[in-house]
Design a protein around this motif. Structure first.
Motif, PDB file in Angstrom:
ATOM      1  N   GLU A  37      -0.355  30.707 -31.263  1.00  0.00           N
ATOM      2  CA  GLU A  37       0.918  30.605 -30.556  1.00  0.00           C
ATOM      3  C   GLU A  37       1.141  29.197 -30.018  1.00  0.00           C
ATOM      4  O   GLU A  37       0.194  28.466 -29.724  1.00  0.00           O
ATOM      5  N   ARG A  62      13.244  34.501 -34.830  1.00  0.00           N
ATOM      6  CA  ARG A  62      13.149  35.679 -33.947  1.00  0.00           C
ATOM      7  C   ARG A  62      14.101  36.767 -34.419  1.00  0.00           C
ATOM      8  O   ARG A  62      13.746  37.940 -34.456  1.00  0.00           O
ATOM      9  N   GLY A  65      12.812  38.737 -37.131  1.00  0.00           N
ATOM     10  CA  GLY A  65      11.591  39.486 -36.862  1.00  0.00           C
ATOM     11  C   GLY A  65      10.328  38.793 -37.342  1.00  0.00           C
ATOM     12  O   GLY A  65       9.283  39.426 -37.487  1.00  0.00           O
ATOM     13  N   ARG A  68       7.818  36.173 -32.372  1.00  0.00           N
ATOM     14  CA  ARG A  68       8.136  36.801 -31.085  1.00  0.00           C
ATOM     15  C   ARG A  68       7.781  35.803 -29.994  1.00  0.00           C
ATOM     16  O   ARG A  68       6.928  34.936 -30.187  1.00  0.00           O
ATOM     17  N   GLY A  69       8.451  35.926 -28.890  1.00  0.00           N
ATOM     18  CA  GLY A  69       8.181  35.044 -27.768  1.00  0.00           C
ATOM     19  C   GLY A  69       7.627  35.829 -26.596  1.00  0.00           C
ATOM     20  O   GLY A  69       8.037  36.964 -26.363  1.00  0.00           O
ATOM     21  N   SER A  70       6.689  35.234 -25.888  1.00  0.00           N
ATOM     22  CA  SER A  70       6.163  35.857 -24.669  1.00  0.00           C
ATOM     23  C   SER A  70       6.057  34.782 -23.595  1.00  0.00           C
ATOM     24  O   SER A  70       5.756  33.626 -23.886  1.00  0.00           O
ATOM     25  N   TYR A  78       5.559  31.119 -28.583  1.00  0.00           N
ATOM     26  CA  TYR A  78       5.977  31.800 -29.800  1.00  0.00           C
ATOM     27  C   TYR A  78       4.769  32.061 -30.682  1.00  0.00           C
ATOM     28  O   TYR A  78       3.855  31.244 -30.761  1.00  0.00           O
ATOM     29  N   VAL A  81       4.798  37.455 -35.835  1.00  0.00           N
ATOM     30  CA  VAL A  81       4.716  38.899 -35.635  1.00  0.00           C
ATOM     31  C   VAL A  81       3.526  39.457 -36.409  1.00  0.00           C
ATOM     32  O   VAL A  81       2.800  40.314 -35.917  1.00  0.00           O
TER      33      VAL A  81
END
Length: 101
Positions: A37, A62, A65, A68-70, A78, A81
Motif C-alpha cells: 500500500e 477505485r 474496484g 481500495r483506500g483506507s 491505497y 483489492v
C-alpha cells in the motif's frame, strides 16, 4: 462462464477492467501498489506525476474496484483489492517488452 442472457457477462466485466487499466499511469500505479500500500504523496514521488493527476487516476481505479483506500492518520493509503490485477499488468508489461505486438 455464461451466466447472463447473452452469455457475455464475464467478458463485459473483463472489458471494464481492461478499460480501467488502459492509461499508462494507471498501469504504473497498479505496479507500484503490487509492492504494497502507498499514500498519494508516495505515488506522486515515485511516478513523478502531479498530485491531482495521480488522485484522478486513483479515483478511476477505485471506481473499477481495482484499488481500495483506507485511512492512515491524515492520509489515505491505497492498496490493490487483489493480486490478480497486478499479475495482468506485469504480464502485459512483460509482453510489451518482448517486442511482439
Amino acid at each position: 462462464m455464461t451466466t447472463g442472457t447473452n452469455g457475455y457477462d464475464a467478458f463485459e466485466g473483463a472489458g471494464d477492467l481492461l478499460r480501467a487499466l488502459s492509461a499508462p499511469i494507471r498501469l504504473a500505479i497498479v505496479s507500484e501498489l503490487a509492492a504494497g500500500e502507498r499514500c498519494v504523496h508516495e505515488l506522486v514521488e515515485k511516478l513523478g506525476a502531479p498530485q491531482p493527476l495521480v488522485s484522478q487516476h486513483l479515483r478511476v481505479l477505485r471506481g473499477a474496484g481495482v484499488v481500495r483506500g483506507s485511512r492512515r492518520g491524515r492520509e489515505i493509503a491505497y492498496a490493490l483489492v487483489d493480486d490478480h490485477v497486478a499479475h495482468i499488468v506485469a504480464d502485459a508489461v512483460s509482453h510489451a517488452g518482448e517486442g511482439s505486438h
